[in-house]
Design an enzyme around this catalytic site. Structure first.
Site, PDB file in Angstrom:
ATOM      1  N   LYS A 175      33.650  25.600  26.056  1.00 16.55           N
ATOM      2  CA  LYS A 175      35.393  25.462  25.887  1.00 16.55           C
ATOM      3  C   LYS A 175      36.274  24.601  26.911  1.00 16.55           C
ATOM      4  O   LYS A 175      35.906  24.736  27.599  1.00 16.55           O
ATOM      5  CB  LYS A 175      36.259  26.638  25.479  1.00 16.55           C
ATOM      6  CG  LYS A 175      36.496  27.679  26.779  1.00 16.55           C
ATOM      7  CD  LYS A 175      37.880  27.213  27.885  1.00 16.55           C
ATOM      8  CE  LYS A 175      38.220  27.852  28.345  1.00 16.55           C
ATOM      9  NZ  LYS A 175      39.351  27.290  29.489  1.00 16.55           N
ATOM     10  N   ASP A 230      40.014  35.333  28.199  1.00 12.41           N
ATOM     11  CA  ASP A 230      39.462  34.098  27.145  1.00 12.41           C
ATOM     12  C   ASP A 230      37.919  34.375  26.074  1.00 12.41           C
ATOM     13  O   ASP A 230      37.903  33.178  25.496  1.00 12.41           O
ATOM     14  CB  ASP A 230      38.189  32.951  28.529  1.00 12.41           C
ATOM     15  CG  ASP A 230      39.404  31.735  28.872  1.00 12.41           C
ATOM     16  OD1 ASP A 230      40.643  31.470  28.352  1.00 12.41           O
ATOM     17  OD2 ASP A 230      38.521  31.405  30.047  1.00 12.41           O
ATOM     18  N   GLY A 242      31.138  32.486  31.308  1.00 16.70           N
ATOM     19  CA  GLY A 242      31.046  34.163  31.588  1.00 16.70           C
ATOM     20  C   GLY A 242      32.160  34.778  30.269  1.00 16.70           C
ATOM     21  O   GLY A 242      31.242  35.378  29.798  1.00 16.70           O
ATOM     22  N   PHE A 268      30.604  27.370  36.359  1.00 11.81           N
ATOM     23  CA  PHE A 268      31.093  28.718  36.337  1.00 11.81           C
ATOM     24  C   PHE A 268      31.946  28.307  37.403  1.00 11.81           C
ATOM     25  O   PHE A 268      31.707  27.019  38.488  1.00 11.81           O
ATOM     26  CB  PHE A 268      30.321  30.250  36.490  1.00 11.81           C
ATOM     27  CG  PHE A 268      29.601  30.627  38.067  1.00 11.81           C
ATOM     28  CD1 PHE A 268      28.239  30.252  37.328  1.00 11.81           C
ATOM     29  CD2 PHE A 268      30.128  30.233  39.250  1.00 11.81           C
ATOM     30  CE1 PHE A 268      27.842  30.760  38.189  1.00 11.81           C
ATOM     31  CE2 PHE A 268      29.527  31.455  40.257  1.00 11.81           C
ATOM     32  CZ  PHE A 268      28.270  30.814  39.865  1.00 11.81           C
ATOM     33  N   GLY A 269      33.877  28.821  37.277  1.00 12.33           N
ATOM     34  CA  GLY A 269      34.482  28.452  38.307  1.00 12.33           C
ATOM     35  C   GLY A 269      35.220  27.341  37.551  1.00 12.33           C
ATOM     36  O   GLY A 269      35.928  26.214  38.762  1.00 12.33           O
TER      37      GLY A 269
HETATM   38  C1  LIG Z   1      42.812  29.250  32.854  1.00 13.06           C
HETATM   39  C2  LIG Z   1      42.198  30.333  30.945  1.00 13.06           C
HETATM   40  O1  LIG Z   1      40.744  29.719  31.548  1.00 13.06           O
HETATM   41  C3  LIG Z   1      43.107  29.596  30.145  1.00 13.06           C
HETATM   42  O2  LIG Z   1      41.967  29.497  29.117  1.00 13.06           O
HETATM   43  C4  LIG Z   1      42.577  31.383  30.813  1.00 13.06           C
HETATM   44  O3  LIG Z   1      44.240  32.177  31.104  1.00 13.06           O
HETATM   45  C5  LIG Z   1      41.300  32.154  31.879  1.00 13.06           C
HETATM   46  O4  LIG Z   1      41.010  32.826  31.536  1.00 13.06           O
HETATM   47  P1  LIG Z   1      39.805  34.452  32.107  1.00 13.06           P
HETATM   48  O5  LIG Z   1      39.000  33.727  33.125  1.00 13.06           O
HETATM   49  O6  LIG Z   1      39.097  35.039  30.842  1.00 13.06           O
HETATM   50  O7  LIG Z   1      41.177  35.294  32.468  1.00 13.06           O
HETATM   51  P2  LIG Z   1      40.805  37.169  33.792  1.00 13.06           P
HETATM   52  O8  LIG Z   1      39.373  37.062  33.674  1.00 13.06           O
HETATM   53  O9  LIG Z   1      41.426  37.740  31.680  1.00 13.06           O
HETATM   54  O10 LIG Z   1      41.278  36.919  34.583  1.00 13.06           O
HETATM   55  C6  LIG Z   1      41.655  36.293  35.420  1.00 13.06           C
HETATM   56  C7  LIG Z   1      43.097  36.566  36.705  1.00 13.06           C
HETATM   57  O11 LIG Z   1      43.784  35.156  35.951  1.00 13.06           O
HETATM   58  C8  LIG Z   1      45.165  35.652  35.435  1.00 13.06           C
HETATM   59  N1  LIG Z   1      45.369  35.237  34.035  1.00 13.06           N
HETATM   60  C9  LIG Z   1      44.767  34.907  33.314  1.00 13.06           C
HETATM   61  C10 LIG Z   1      44.492  35.229  31.729  1.00 13.06           C
HETATM   62  C11 LIG Z   1      46.749  34.875  31.590  1.00 13.06           C
HETATM   63  N2  LIG Z   1      46.731  34.816  30.541  1.00 13.06           N
HETATM   64  N3  LIG Z   1      47.515  34.723  32.412  1.00 13.06           N
HETATM   65  C12 LIG Z   1      46.882  35.180  33.825  1.00 13.06           C
HETATM   66  O12 LIG Z   1      47.935  35.348  34.356  1.00 13.06           O
HETATM   67  C13 LIG Z   1      44.970  37.167  35.896  1.00 13.06           C
HETATM   68  O13 LIG Z   1      45.880  37.421  37.523  1.00 13.06           O
HETATM   69  C14 LIG Z   1      44.104  37.509  35.553  1.00 13.06           C
HETATM   70  O14 LIG Z   1      43.792  38.554  36.740  1.00 13.06           O
HETATM   71  N1  LIG Z   2      27.947  35.950  32.889  1.00 15.99           N
HETATM   72  C1  LIG Z   2      28.128  35.039  33.690  1.00 15.99           C
HETATM   73  N2  LIG Z   2      28.700  33.375  33.551  1.00 15.99           N
HETATM   74  C2  LIG Z   2      28.766  32.736  34.923  1.00 15.99           C
HETATM   75  N3  LIG Z   2      29.893  33.817  35.691  1.00 15.99           N
HETATM   76  C3  LIG Z   2      29.517  35.445  35.391  1.00 15.99           C
HETATM   77  C4  LIG Z   2      29.549  35.797  34.795  1.00 15.99           C
HETATM   78  N4  LIG Z   2      29.474  36.973  34.491  1.00 15.99           N
HETATM   79  C5  LIG Z   2      30.804  37.483  35.206  1.00 15.99           C
HETATM   80  N5  LIG Z   2      30.388  36.092  35.920  1.00 15.99           N
HETATM   81  C6  LIG Z   2      31.055  36.055  37.292  1.00 15.99           C
HETATM   82  O1  LIG Z   2      33.213  35.469  36.697  1.00 15.99           O
HETATM   83  C7  LIG Z   2      33.629  34.870  37.338  1.00 15.99           C
HETATM   84  C8  LIG Z   2      33.694  33.041  36.378  1.00 15.99           C
HETATM   85  O2  LIG Z   2      33.001  33.107  35.565  1.00 15.99           O
HETATM   86  P1  LIG Z   2      33.432  31.829  34.215  1.00 15.99           P
HETATM   87  O3  LIG Z   2      32.396  31.587  33.785  1.00 15.99           O
HETATM   88  O4  LIG Z   2      34.298  32.333  33.298  1.00 15.99           O
HETATM   89  O5  LIG Z   2      35.018  30.727  34.867  1.00 15.99           O
HETATM   90  P2  LIG Z   2      35.508  29.581  34.207  1.00 15.99           P
HETATM   91  O6  LIG Z   2      34.730  28.366  33.859  1.00 15.99           O
HETATM   92  O7  LIG Z   2      36.466  28.871  35.848  1.00 15.99           O
HETATM   93  O8  LIG Z   2      36.077  30.803  33.589  1.00 15.99           O
HETATM   94  P3  LIG Z   2      38.064  29.988  33.520  1.00 15.99           P
HETATM   95  O9  LIG Z   2      37.289  29.008  32.383  1.00 15.99           O
HETATM   96  O10 LIG Z   2      38.402  31.717  32.354  1.00 15.99           O
HETATM   97  O11 LIG Z   2      38.547  30.237  34.788  1.00 15.99           O
HETATM   98  C9  LIG Z   2      32.296  33.564  37.905  1.00 15.99           C
HETATM   99  O12 LIG Z   2      32.901  33.365  39.064  1.00 15.99           O
HETATM  100  C10 LIG Z   2      30.928  35.104  38.384  1.00 15.99           C
HETATM  101  O13 LIG Z   2      31.577  35.547  39.383  1.00 15.99           O
END
Ligand SMILES: C[C@](O)(CO)[C@H](O)COP(=O)(O)OP(=O)(O)OC[C@H]1O[C@@H](n2ccc(N)nc2=O)[C@H](O)[C@@H]1O
Ligand SMILES: Nc1ncnc2c1ncn2[C@@H]1O[C@H](COP(=O)(O)OP(=O)(O)OP(=O)(O)O)[C@@H](O)[C@H]1O
Length: 269
Positions: free
Chosen positions: A8, A132, A98, A91-92
């Site tokens: 997304k 997310d 994820g 990721f990240g």
């Molecule tokens: C930045 C976005 O990707 C925008 O869509 C999301 O808000 C993040 O979603 P996500 O990675 O699925 O987040 P989570 O894995 O649930 O949370 C990771 C950390 O981000 C912070 N967190 C996340 C979502 C939110 N609405 N408020 C927060 O403060 C919290 O500290 C939490 O411990």
């Molecule tokens: N199937 C997976 N794919 C990617 N990352 C994973 C998965 N399972 C666990 N993780 C852990 O989750 C962390 C975040 O992954 P994700 O792909 O959701 O990152 P992101 O795109 O930055 O997410 P966000 O949009 O929520 O910030 C990774 O650094 C990894 O350690």
């Protein structure tokens, strides 16, 4: 049985307030994009998990696919599965890859084991996995509030626009990024801005994370500047970064501008 979890992007992201539980209420528009992983399950004598493609920096039991399996097993009977995940979404990156894997795992197991779980219930289970995650159950463009899990449909199509998405070689921690932002209510609701032509978004639509992430990671800001210089009509960081996307009116060939970066270019359907 196989499926293809997609990423997304966030079109605008306002961090409105910090909640007592430490999370933040936000306003954002989630838009699905066609960068995809592949996820396959087969019935097997014992559960196993194999991951190929981009190596995920998490042990098997912490993989969000396995977290999804455990979440669904809490209330439903699921056969033993051989699970394969081919990772292509960086990721990240703020692309929710994820979370997409986890949400698609819930949907795949629901179908595979004929569990007949409703989308509303799948969204509830998904919300126990990550903020997310629920979006990917219906996987349609939505205006999201709450922690990103309360949805309102938006009539928005970017079909025909060309997306150039760049992820520089830096990873941003979502939790750390939220901690750096001072929440505030936006002057104009994103819900109104999103209905305006894409050509007006540049002056109206913001991602609140950019204010603190750009000074900490100048390489990310530089990607946004390069996308605008190359003719993007709108460019923004997605989520908490580090990926940045640009919307272009015609096909792009910008890979050479971004050495050492993951670059995806293609037309949106
Ligand atoms: C930045 C976005 O990707 C925008 O869509 C999301 O808000 C993040 O979603 P996500 O990675 O699925 O987040 P989570 O894995 O649930 O949370 C990771 C950390 O981000 C912070 N967190 C996340 C979502 C939110 N609405 N408020 C927060 O403060 C919290 O500290 C939490 O411990
Ligand atoms: N199937 C997976 N794919 C990617 N990352 C994973 C998965 N399972 C666990 N993780 C852990 O989750 C962390 C975040 O992954 P994700 O792909 O959701 O990152 P992101 O795109 O930055 O997410 P966000 O949009 O929520 O910030 C990774 O650094 C990894 O350690």
């Amino acid at each position: 049985m196989i499926c293809f979890p997609n990423a997304k992007i966030n079109l605008g992201l306002n961090i409105v307030e910090k909640r007592p539980d430490g999370y933040h209420n936000i306003e954002t528009v989630f838009y699905p994009i066609p960068i995809k992983d592949a996820l396959e399950i087969t019935e097997a004598p014992a559960t196993s998990f194999t991951q190929t493609g981009i190596p995920v920096d998490a042990p098997v039991e912490k993989n969000l696919v396995m977290k999804a399996l455990r979440a669904i097993k809490q209330n439903y009977t699921v056969p033993e599965l051989q699970i394969g995940l081919l990772k292509a979404i960086p990721f990240g990156a703020g692309l929710g890859g994820g979370s997409a894997d986890a949400a698609f795992m819930l949907k795949l197991v629901n179908q595979f084991a004929h569990l007949q779980i409703s989308d509303d219930e799948l969204e509830r289970i998904a919300s126990t996995i990550g903020a997310d995650c629920p979006f990917f159950i219906r996987n349609q463009p939505v205006f999201a509030t709450g922690i990103g899990n309360v949805f309102q449909p938006v009539r928005l199509s970017l079909a025909g626009w060309h997306l150039c998405l760049v992820k520089p070689d830096v990873a941003v921690s979502t939790a750390a990024a939220y901690a750096q932002v001072k929440p505030s209510r936006p002057a104009v609701s994103l819900c109104e801005i999103i209905n305006r032509p894409v050509s007006e978004w540049k002056d109206l639509m913001v991602n609140d994370f950019e204010g603190s992430v750009f000074p900490a990671f100048p390489a990310i800001q530089s990607v946004k500047e390069k996308l605008y210089a190359a003719g993007a009509v709108y460019a923004s960081m997605s989520g908490s970064g580090s990926s940045v996307f640009g919307l272009f009116p015609s096909e792009t060939h910008l890979k050479s501008l971004f050495p050492h970066c993951f670059v995806w270019e293609g037309e949106l359907a």
